[in-house]
Motif scaffolding. Sequence first.
Motif, short mmCIF file in Angstrom:
data_model
loop_
_atom_site.label_atom_id
_atom_site.label_comp_id
_atom_site.label_asym_id
_atom_site.label_seq_id
_atom_site.Cartn_x
_atom_site.Cartn_y
_atom_site.Cartn_z
N TRP A 143 -10.13 9.74 -16.78
CA TRP A 143 -11.65 9.78 -17.69
C TRP A 143 -12.28 10.82 -17.17
O TRP A 143 -13.08 11.40 -17.68
CB TRP A 143 -12.13 8.52 -17.69
N THR A 144 -12.33 10.87 -15.71
CA THR A 144 -13.51 12.01 -15.27
C THR A 144 -12.99 13.26 -15.44
O THR A 144 -14.02 14.28 -15.60
CB THR A 144 -13.45 11.65 -13.75
N THR A 145 -11.80 13.80 -15.81
CA THR A 145 -11.64 14.98 -16.05
C THR A 145 -11.19 15.28 -17.61
O THR A 145 -11.04 16.55 -18.11
CB THR A 145 -10.36 15.57 -15.30
N PHE A 146 -11.14 14.21 -18.53
CA PHE A 146 -10.62 14.37 -19.79
C PHE A 146 -11.61 15.18 -20.73
O PHE A 146 -11.40 15.91 -21.36
CB PHE A 146 -10.31 13.06 -20.17
N TRP A 147 -12.85 14.78 -20.43
CA TRP A 147 -13.87 15.57 -21.12
C TRP A 147 -14.56 16.38 -20.43
O TRP A 147 -15.61 17.27 -20.83
CB TRP A 147 -14.89 14.38 -21.69
N GLU A 148 -14.21 16.91 -19.10
CA GLU A 148 -14.70 17.94 -18.21
C GLU A 148 -14.64 19.32 -18.78
O GLU A 148 -13.50 19.76 -19.43
CB GLU A 148 -14.26 17.74 -16.76
N GLY A 149 -15.97 19.98 -18.79
CA GLY A 149 -15.83 21.40 -19.60
C GLY A 149 -16.07 21.50 -20.90
O GLY A 149 -15.60 22.77 -21.43
N SER A 150 -16.20 20.25 -21.50
CA SER A 150 -16.39 20.54 -22.97
C SER A 150 -17.22 21.70 -23.60
O SER A 150 -18.47 21.69 -23.14
CB SER A 150 -16.61 19.18 -23.68
N ASN A 151 -16.92 22.42 -24.18
CA ASN A 151 -17.63 23.55 -24.69
C ASN A 151 -18.21 23.36 -26.05
O ASN A 151 -17.66 23.35 -27.06
CB ASN A 151 -16.68 24.88 -24.89
N MET A 152 -19.71 23.12 -26.02
CA MET A 152 -20.31 22.84 -27.35
C MET A 152 -20.66 23.98 -28.02
O MET A 152 -21.45 23.59 -28.92
CB MET A 152 -21.24 21.68 -27.22
N ASN A 153 -20.44 25.18 -27.76
CA ASN A 153 -20.89 26.29 -28.50
C ASN A 153 -20.28 26.37 -30.07
O ASN A 153 -19.13 26.02 -30.13
CB ASN A 153 -20.34 27.44 -27.70
N ALA A 154 -21.07 26.20 -30.74
CA ALA A 154 -20.59 26.13 -32.27
C ALA A 154 -19.82 26.99 -32.59
O ALA A 154 -18.83 26.71 -33.46
CB ALA A 154 -22.10 26.40 -32.99
#
Length: 527
Positions: free
Chosen positions: A223-234
């Motif tokens: 869980w700590t790495t699953f969303w790590e680094g998510s790029n929210m740039n449109a």
Amino acid sequence: MSQASVLQETEPLLQHPELRAYSNESTTPDTPDAETGLPSVISLIFNRIIGTGVFAAPSVILRSSGSVGLTFVMWIIGALVSAAGTAVYVEFGTGLPRSGGEKTYLEYIYRRPAFLMSCIYASYGILLGQVPAASIAFGGYALHALGYEQTAANVRTVACVCIIVCLVVHGVFPTVGITLQDTLGMFKLVVLLLISASGLFSLVGIPGFSVGEAYSQPHNFEWTTFWEGSNMNANAFTNGVYLVIWSFIGYSNANYALSEVRNPVQTIKRAGPLAMLLVTIVYVLVNIAYYAVVSKGDILESGTIAAALFFRNLFGPATERVLSVVIGLSILGNILAVLFSQGRVNQELGREGILPCSQLLASNGPFDAPLFGLFIQSLVSILMVLLTPAGDAYTFVVNFTSYPLALFNLLISGGLLLLYTRPYKSYNWNPPFRAPKYVVTFFFLSNVFLVVVPIIPPSNGFEIYEHLPYYSHVVMSLAIGVAGVLYWFFCFDYLPRKSGYRLQQDTITEANGRTRQVIRRMPIHLE
């Protein structure tokens, strides 16, 4: 006048919705000896969708999303769009159960100006080769599997040979072609399920399926790495979703050949959802397998496709050549499926009389297959293979052949919404299957997205081409449509007005029981 004399004395010009009585009630195929059943229709869709994307797309999508979790969100969005598209095409397929796909549906909806939509679609149908990119990819993997050098000349030679072989198989030995197509589809499914199972076995720690100690150990599902680094740039998110949606393209493939399907209404109602469910399951399981075996860092940093990293980590680097064989056969199944359907589209264009040599295009002889329609599609594809230089132009060809489909889907889904309205009540649209309106609206909006996004300038670091303007494929795609408009204006508007004749349609029933349309020029001053 006899049918033979009509064939000899009239020039086939065009069949158009305004010149024939529309009926969406027929459920029998136009081809008297239709033989394609449910398994083959599912194979047509499955083979068309799954080519190289399932092996290469995950790494590209991860670069856009930035995290494993956001990657799966993108795949879910793509699955929803494809499900909506499948529902739209199943509705049209049950309401108009004959070959042609988008051509048939666009002509049904947009009847004025007379002949215009037919000419526009014909320009795309003839001038866009559908398999050059896939055939070039096949050439590269085939040479690698055989241990030969992958020079540009070698790759193009193998690509052209591949197209010619597929032409001969489908055009001369149609039964063999369908059997081979179905077999490759089953092979592809088995291989992808084996990849999925191996990845799941590795994820749960079954002995014999652990990642080699020499390679980076994946921790992608913590869980700590699953969303790590998510790029929210449109822009990055948009590009990732755009690629995922295109990875699902192909749900309309069976609609191009419905005239050759046994009990087409019931078959398409079953085959469409089953094929897309199968594709979605395969995509999700294969992505889980990749991320269970390959670390996020390896996928982001390596230029190798995710499948190659998967095979290397589990079975060692010696399996790389085996992977080339698997991907090559997967692409071959894709080429066969696309060529099979596009040959039928060209045949339908021949039955409309839109193009020169319409009688040849409409013919199903001498091998009970649309040989000339397949030949035209193969010829255009071979020319594109030979004339496309390396670099930007290859990416350009991929985008150039994809963008028009978004335009057609936009018009089709928007047209289906129009059929629900009061002004179109006279069309009496009442197919056996109705897609929910909210599903059609969602598909319409998704294609607005696909049409508009390529026009928006990309952010720095997300450029599409190295040298060409980012909008190049959009301009060229629209230019083909404009060519169709000009062809319509000259042949079906300007010349009749200037020369003083009108167009009269006749239906020709040929010796084999198939029908086609011809248009006769009738001088107005004689009436």
